[in-house]
Design a protein around this motif. Structure first.
Motif, short mmCIF file in Angstrom:
data_model
loop_
_atom_site.label_atom_id
_atom_site.label_comp_id
_atom_site.label_asym_id
_atom_site.label_seq_id
_atom_site.Cartn_x
_atom_site.Cartn_y
_atom_site.Cartn_z
N ILE A 190 13.91 43.29 -41.41
CA ILE A 190 13.99 42.16 -42.19
C ILE A 190 14.16 40.87 -41.11
CG2 ILE A 190 15.16 40.56 -44.03
CD1 ILE A 190 15.99 42.74 -45.07
N PHE A 191 14.66 40.90 -40.33
CA PHE A 191 15.23 39.67 -39.45
C PHE A 191 13.48 39.67 -38.63
CE2 PHE A 191 15.82 38.33 -35.05
CZ PHE A 191 16.91 37.34 -35.57
N ALA A 192 13.32 40.58 -38.45
CA ALA A 192 11.53 40.71 -37.65
C ALA A 192 10.52 39.11 -38.41
CB ALA A 192 11.42 42.54 -37.39
N GLY A 193 10.86 40.15 -39.43
CA GLY A 193 9.88 39.52 -40.71
C GLY A 193 10.22 38.29 -40.73
N PHE A 194 11.47 37.41 -40.40
CA PHE A 194 11.90 36.15 -40.79
C PHE A 194 11.19 35.22 -39.77
CE2 PHE A 194 14.43 37.41 -44.66
CZ PHE A 194 13.23 35.92 -45.28
N MET A 195 11.51 36.40 -38.75
CA MET A 195 11.05 35.86 -36.98
C MET A 195 9.03 35.36 -36.84
SD MET A 195 13.97 35.49 -35.08
CE MET A 195 12.98 34.84 -33.65
N ARG A 236 4.06 32.19 -38.56
CA ARG A 236 3.80 31.44 -40.19
C ARG A 236 4.10 29.96 -40.73
NH1 ARG A 236 -0.75 32.38 -43.40
NH2 ARG A 236 -0.62 33.24 -45.20
N LYS A 237 5.22 29.45 -40.64
CA LYS A 237 5.37 28.32 -41.10
C LYS A 237 3.91 27.27 -40.12
CE LYS A 237 8.10 30.40 -44.47
NZ LYS A 237 7.38 30.45 -45.46
N VAL A 238 4.18 27.44 -39.18
CA VAL A 238 3.50 26.34 -38.70
C VAL A 238 2.22 26.18 -38.83
CG1 VAL A 238 3.11 25.89 -36.20
CG2 VAL A 238 4.95 26.66 -36.36
N GLN A 239 1.84 27.69 -39.47
CA GLN A 239 -0.44 27.72 -39.26
C GLN A 239 0.22 27.05 -40.96
OE1 GLN A 239 -1.12 31.95 -40.75
NE2 GLN A 239 -3.31 31.00 -40.23
N LEU A 240 1.34 26.73 -42.13
CA LEU A 240 1.12 27.16 -43.12
C LEU A 240 1.08 25.03 -42.89
CD1 LEU A 240 2.86 28.90 -44.89
CD2 LEU A 240 0.65 28.83 -45.25
N LEU A 241 1.95 24.74 -41.90
CA LEU A 241 2.40 23.44 -42.22
C LEU A 241 1.17 22.55 -41.93
CD1 LEU A 241 5.78 22.86 -40.05
CD2 LEU A 241 5.19 22.18 -42.94
N VAL A 242 0.00 23.12 -40.92
CA VAL A 242 -1.34 22.93 -40.55
C VAL A 242 -1.78 22.93 -41.53
CG1 VAL A 242 -2.69 23.05 -39.03
CG2 VAL A 242 -0.58 23.01 -37.68
N ILE A 243 -2.14 24.35 -42.60
CA ILE A 243 -3.27 23.81 -43.21
C ILE A 243 -2.96 23.34 -44.48
CG2 ILE A 243 -3.21 25.53 -45.16
CD1 ILE A 243 -2.86 28.34 -43.46
N GLY A 244 -1.89 22.40 -44.67
CA GLY A 244 -1.47 20.83 -45.48
C GLY A 244 -2.18 19.83 -44.92
N TRP A 245 -2.57 20.06 -43.38
CA TRP A 245 -3.32 18.70 -43.37
C TRP A 245 -4.73 18.94 -43.11
CZ3 TRP A 245 1.70 19.27 -40.97
CH2 TRP A 245 2.28 18.00 -41.33
#
Length: 210
Positions: A71-76, A81-90
C-alpha cells in the motif's frame, strides 16, 4: 473543469496545505534544537531501508507487513501520478513522454492491482479472520474502502480517457500507440498485388491488407 477552475482549486488546496503544514512545523520549531546533520550516509541509509523499503514492517509479522508495504508503494507511485493529473487539468492529452511514460503506465497499473490485492487481504483480516490483537475499528474499514476507491477510480479514469481521446491522441495509451505505429509501418512497406494482399519490398508475402 476548465484550466481556470483547476488553477483556482490548486491554489486553494496549496494554501490549505501550507497552512496545515505550518501549524505542525511550529510545534517542531518549538522543540529543543538537535544536530541532525551528523552521519549523513547512515541517516540516508535508514530513510531508504526503513522508510522507503519498509524493512521493519517485513521483519515483523510478514503478511501484514507486506500488505502495508505494498500500500505504501502504491501511494509512492500515485505521487508521480498526481503530477500527471495536475498537468492534465491544463492539457487534457498529457502523458509522460517516451520510454519513461510507457514504463510508468505499465508500473502504475501493476502496482495499483497489487494495492487492491493488499486491501483485499486487509478486509479479510478485519472482517472475516481478525487477529486476536486487532480491536474492532471502523476507521480502518473506512480507510481500506477509501484506498479501494482511489485505485478503482484511477482505472476508470484511464479507461474513459482512452475511450474519449485515443482517436485524436494515440499516445494516451503508450502500448496501443506502439502497436499502431508498427501497423502503419507494415502498411507503408507493402505494395498491393491483385489477390488483395500486399507484397513487401523484399518480395515476400505478408499478412497485411492493402
Amino acid at each position: 473543469m476548465s484550466p481556470l477552475g483547476i488553477s483556482v482549486a490548486f491554489a486553494v488546496a496549496l494554501g490549505l496545505f501550507l497552512w496545515l503544514a505550518w501549524r505542525k512545523l511550529r510545534i517542531v520549531a518549538a522543540l529543543q534544537p538537535e544536530s541532525r546533520w551528523d552521519a549523513p550516509l547512515e541517516r540516508l541509509k535508514r530513510v531508504l531501508v526503513n522508510g522507503f523499503l519498509q524493512s521493519r514492517m517485513l521483519h515483523g509479522d510478514f503478511k501484514p507487513g507486506l500488505m502495508h508495504s505494498v500500500i505504501f508503494a502504491g501511494f509512492m507511485i500515485l505521487l508521480v501520478r498526481k503530477v500527471q493529473l495536475l498537468v492534465i487539468g491544463w492539457y487534457e492529452p498529457f502523458v509522460y513522454p517516451g520510454a519513461f511514460g510507457a514504463g510508468f503506465a505499465w508500473l502504475k497499473d501493476v502496482v495499483e492491482l497489487a494495492v487492491l490485492a493488499a486491501v483485499g487481504y486487509g478486509f479479510r483480516r478485519r472482517l472475516w479472520h481478525p487477529a486476536r490483537r486487532l480491536e474492532p475499528n471502523r476507521e480502518a474499514i473506512v480507510i481500506l474502502g477509501l484506498i479501494t476507491a482511489i485505485m478503482v477510480t484511477d482505472f476508470l479514469f484511464d479507461g474513459f480517457r482512452f475511450a474519449v481521446l485515443s482517436g485524436a491522441h494515440p499516445g494516451i495509451a503508450p502500448r496501443a500507440d506502439v502497436r499502431l505505429r508498427r501497423q502503419r509501418d507494415r502498411d507503408r512497406s507493402c505494395d498491393p498485388v491483385p489477390d488483395g494482399h500486399c507484397r513487401s519490398a523484399t518480395t515476400s508475402r505478408t499478412g497485411c491488407r492493402s
